[in-house]
Design a protein around this motif. Structure first.
Motif, PDB file in Angstrom:
ATOM      1  N   LYS A 228       8.084   0.272 -10.791  1.00  0.00           N
ATOM      2  CA  LYS A 228       8.272   0.934  -9.489  1.00  0.00           C
ATOM      3  C   LYS A 228       9.426   0.324  -8.710  1.00  0.00           C
ATOM      4  O   LYS A 228      10.254   1.032  -8.131  1.00  0.00           O
ATOM      5  N   ILE A 229       9.479  -0.993  -8.671  1.00  0.00           N
ATOM      6  CA  ILE A 229      10.547  -1.626  -7.891  1.00  0.00           C
ATOM      7  C   ILE A 229      11.884  -1.436  -8.620  1.00  0.00           C
ATOM      8  O   ILE A 229      12.943  -1.344  -7.986  1.00  0.00           O
ATOM      9  N   GLY A 230      11.820  -1.292  -9.950  1.00  0.00           N
ATOM     10  CA  GLY A 230      13.036  -1.021 -10.722  1.00  0.00           C
ATOM     11  C   GLY A 230      13.658   0.318 -10.334  1.00  0.00           C
ATOM     12  O   GLY A 230      14.882   0.472 -10.320  1.00  0.00           O
ATOM     13  N   VAL A 231      12.815   1.292 -10.017  1.00  0.00           N
ATOM     14  CA  VAL A 231      13.322   2.600  -9.595  1.00  0.00           C
ATOM     15  C   VAL A 231      14.090   2.452  -8.278  1.00  0.00           C
ATOM     16  O   VAL A 231      15.202   2.958  -8.111  1.00  0.00           O
TER      17      VAL A 231
ATOM     18  N   SER B 292       0.794  -1.237   0.000  1.00  0.00           N
ATOM     19  CA  SER B 292       0.000   0.000   0.000  1.00  0.00           C
ATOM     20  C   SER B 292       0.823   1.282   0.000  1.00  0.00           C
ATOM     21  O   SER B 292       0.307   2.334  -0.352  1.00  0.00           O
ATOM     22  N   VAL B 293       2.075   1.226   0.473  1.00  0.00           N
ATOM     23  CA  VAL B 293       2.876   2.455   0.487  1.00  0.00           C
ATOM     24  C   VAL B 293       3.791   2.494  -0.734  1.00  0.00           C
ATOM     25  O   VAL B 293       3.837   3.480  -1.458  1.00  0.00           O
ATOM     26  N   TRP B 294       4.491   1.402  -0.988  1.00  0.00           N
ATOM     27  CA  TRP B 294       5.462   1.404  -2.094  1.00  0.00           C
ATOM     28  C   TRP B 294       4.849   0.911  -3.404  1.00  0.00           C
ATOM     29  O   TRP B 294       5.360   1.218  -4.475  1.00  0.00           O
ATOM     30  N   GLY B 295       3.814   0.077  -3.317  1.00  0.00           N
ATOM     31  CA  GLY B 295       3.096  -0.340  -4.531  1.00  0.00           C
ATOM     32  C   GLY B 295       3.857  -1.274  -5.439  1.00  0.00           C
ATOM     33  O   GLY B 295       3.672  -1.237  -6.652  1.00  0.00           O
ATOM     34  N   PHE B 296       4.736  -2.118  -4.867  1.00  0.00           N
ATOM     35  CA  PHE B 296       5.361  -3.104  -5.746  1.00  0.00           C
ATOM     36  C   PHE B 296       5.222  -4.544  -5.255  1.00  0.00           C
ATOM     37  O   PHE B 296       6.132  -5.361  -5.385  1.00  0.00           O
ATOM     38  N   GLY B 297       4.048  -4.847  -4.746  1.00  0.00           N
ATOM     39  CA  GLY B 297       3.771  -6.221  -4.358  1.00  0.00           C
ATOM     40  C   GLY B 297       2.338  -6.341  -3.911  1.00  0.00           C
ATOM     41  O   GLY B 297       1.626  -5.341  -3.785  1.00  0.00           O
ATOM     42  N   LEU B 298       1.909  -7.580  -3.671  1.00  0.00           N
ATOM     43  CA  LEU B 298       0.532  -7.829  -3.265  1.00  0.00           C
ATOM     44  C   LEU B 298       0.475  -8.711  -2.024  1.00  0.00           C
ATOM     45  O   LEU B 298       1.186  -9.724  -1.941  1.00  0.00           O
TER      46      LEU B 298
END
Ligand code: UDP
Length: 450
Positions: free
Chosen positions: A415-418, A378-384
């Protein structure tokens, strides 16, 4: 280790469970490389030292010493991973005090500085008695540290045993997190259990540390990092450690060759860390989800897959899957073919997923894992996370599909790539972690006894 000619003697107190001692030893090795002439005595249980220290390499200035594990005479492990932790915590701090006395007697060298896992609140007292600085290593994320530092505020704000879905709006940075995501013993659960009780004492004692180091980097959760920097003497992110120092790769099971035969971002990698194994019905649900989705998978499996996975699953998926007892996780996550990581959300695993740029599906169990899950989602947005918080066949199929085959999944990968790039920059020369590390080395060279 050459104690006689050492310029300084630093005692290191490790927490011997989960993946705590490994990152601490990593940090100590880096400090040792940067401070020739300093000897480090690394205190942990015999079992932890045996698995943490490299077998085929001698560390010149770092020597393992054993502390008592607190287990009763004749104890035999029956499968509950929390039990040995509880015995050990009950033996604190007496076991370390005894070990430190023995260490000084044996080496003839007084202690000039104390480095400990941040869990050890009592290190503040020992450091005072020895009149030396105390450096603490927090092996998890800044957000979890903030929760422990602010436990009193959180309790006042959200109450004890309040509604699980109440948002942690005591601070705007935490409004996406809810009561139920907190570690056990903050606002609910068993407050007297040994580890929650330890962490409860940690919060207030941390302001007595000369510096707190963390295995993270400043661009990850930057607002929380800044809050911590303003609150403590020195809060130094010096990670991710395993980017800062390479370690030899043990790939006895040929995982990397296997991965190289697969397409980009197509493989599901599964591991639940070094402590936990999901219950049988969840293992079965995960197996069924993998089989029905017809996806290639690499599974680091703790236990006996023949006995614990559904009958016939291994045979039916033998051309698609590979199961190993232990895997070179970081190298796996860095391999281009891995498309998603099914994880328990342990901090080291989250960091390694970032280093690899791989979105996660998280099934948390204890400690900071629920908090990490919610933060990633919910904060970083790169997983579920998973619906209901546990592994079901349908929920897992949906999450796998979403990450591997939808636009939403592509966005997560971007996003996680960044963050992956930011993590790499942090450990490069002049990067924030590299600079913070220099500060830590300076503390050792200037404030410790001469
Ligand atoms: N790990 C590994 N190979 C495996 C499984 C795990 O190298 O097959 C490593 C992983 O790379 C990570 C650590 O074990 O560094 C797990 O740490 P984490 O904090 O995620 O979980 P814990 O073990 O503390 O539950």
């Amino acid at each position: 280790a050459n104690y006689k000619n050492a310029s300084k003697h630093i005692a290191v107190l490790a927490f011997p469970f989960g993946t705590h001692a490994v990152p601490l030893l990593r940090m100590v090795r880096q400090l040792s490389d940067a401070s020739p002439g300093v000897v480090f005595s690394f205190l942990s249980t015999e079992q932890s030292n045996n698995s943490t220290f490299p077998k085929d390499e001698k560390l010149d200035n770092i020597k393992p010493f054993h502390v008592g594990d607190g287990l009763p005479e004749g104890y035999s492990f029956k499968g509950n991973p929390h039990e040995p932790v509880e015995y050990f915590v009950k033996a604190l701090p007496g076991n370390f005090r005894e070990a430190i006395d023995a260490l000084v007697a044996e080496t003839g060298k007084r202690i000039d500085c104390l480095i400990t896992d941040a869990f050890y609140w009592f290190a503040a007292d020992i450091a005072d008695e020895l009149n030396v600085p105390w450096l603490a290593l927090w092996t998890a994320g800044p957000r979890a540290f903030f929760i422990h530092a602010e436990t009193d505020v959180i309790r006042r704000h959200v109450g004890i045993n309040g509604p699980p879905d109440k948002a942690l709006d005591f601070h705007q940075e935490f409004s996406a997190i809810s009561n139920a995501d907190l570690p056990d013993g903050i606002t609910s659960g068993n407050f007297d259990a040994p580890v929650p009780a330890l962490l409860d004492k940690m919060g207030p004692s941390m302001s007595r540390a000369t510096a707190i180091a963390a295995n993270s980097y400043e661009d990850l959760d930057n607002t929380v990092v800044n809050l911590l920097k303003s609150r403590f003497n020195m809060f130094l992110n010096i990670g991710p450690f395993n980017l800062a120092s390479g370690s030899p790769i043990d790939d006895t099971h040929g995982c990397l060759d296997w991965l190289n035969k697969h397409n980009q971002a197509s493989v599901v990698y599964i591991s639940f860390g070094s402590v936990i194994s999901p219950p049988p019905h969840e293992l079965a649900a995960l197996s069924e989800a993998l089989e029905e989705s017809d996806l290639p998978y690499l599974w680091s499996f703790r236990g006996n897959p023949e006995k614990q996975l559904p009958p016939g699953f291994l045979e039916r998926t033998s051309s698609k899957g590979k199961i190993v007892p232990w895997a070179p996780q970081l190298k796996i996550l860095e391999n281009q073919s891995v498309g998603v990581f099914v994880t328990h959300g342990g901090w080291n695993s989250v960091l390694e997923s970032i280093i690899g740029g791989v979105p996660m599906i998280l099934r948390p169990f204890f400690g900071d894992q629920r908090l990490n899950t919610r933060t990633v989602e919910s904060v970083w947005g790169f997983g579920l996370g998973l619906e209901g918080g546990t592994i079901t066949k349908e929920g897992t199929k949906k999450a796998l599909n979403s990450i591997l085959s939808t636009e939403e999944g592509n966005k997560m990968r971007l996003k996680i790539g960044v963050q992956k790039e930011l993590a790499r920059k942090a450990v490069q020369p002049n990067g924030s972690s590299a600079e913070n590390f220099k500060t830590l080395v300076k503390i050792i060279n200037t404030t410790c006894h001469q």
